[in-house]
Enzyme design. Structure first.
Site: not given
Ligand code: 4NP
Length: 165
Positions: A20, A23, A25-27, A134
């Protein structure tokens, strides 16, 4: 058939990198959810995550991401942010981007001659939407986690069926 650039890797253990922007939150959420689901399914995988940006290198996942994940039984506390590097193209069989901007930034760093698949993580499930949005500014961590769980389920199922990405 192995993608070129990955010949040095173990022939049987799929290596999957989630990417993401920050690095945090999402990934890392995708990393933590996927490794837990793969383990529960008895699937051996090597997985990691990275960000295209460098602002959060060395940081633990955002506290809000950790809290949402923990509420669903996923522990992200061991993960630390790092920046994506072009050498990652040689170390993974499949790179999964969280949104189209990540995908474009990744493709811009692809080494010549490397042709491993770089895909949108959300394309694993049937939806017209392309991006995992995001949550950093929108604070919709639970919604993003639910999306990531569906995509991780689909990825585990695909890997089980095909053995390779
Ligand atoms: P991520 O979210 O890409 O899902 O980790 C973000 C985290 C931090 C920032 C942007 C996105 N930031 O601008 O610091």
């Amino acid at each position: 058939m192995r993608p070129s650039g990955a010949q040095e890797m173990d022939d049987h253990t799929p290596r999957v990198l989630f990417v993401c922007l920050g690095n945090i939150c999402r990934s890392p959420t995708a990393h933590g959810v996927f490794r837990a689901k793969a383990r529960a399914a008895g699937l051996e995988v090597i997985t990691d995550c990275a960000g295209t940006g460098n602002w959060h290198i060395g940081s633990a996942p955002d506290r809000r991401a950790q809290r949402s994940a923990a509420a669903r039984g996923y522990d992200l506390s061991d993960l630390r942010a790092r920046q994506f590097i072009p050498a990652d193209y040689e170390r993974f069989d499949l790179i999964l981007a969280m949104d189209r901007t990540n995908l474009r930034d990744l493709e811009a760093q692809r080494p010549q001659g490397n042709n491993i698949p770089v895909r949108l993580f959300r394309s694993r499930i049937k939806t017209d939407a392309t991006d995992i949005p995001d949550p950093y500014f929108n604070d919709n961590f639970d919604e993003v986690l639910a999306m990531i769980e569906l995509c991780a389920d689909a990825l585990v199922k695909d890997l089980h069926r095909k053995g390779q990405p």
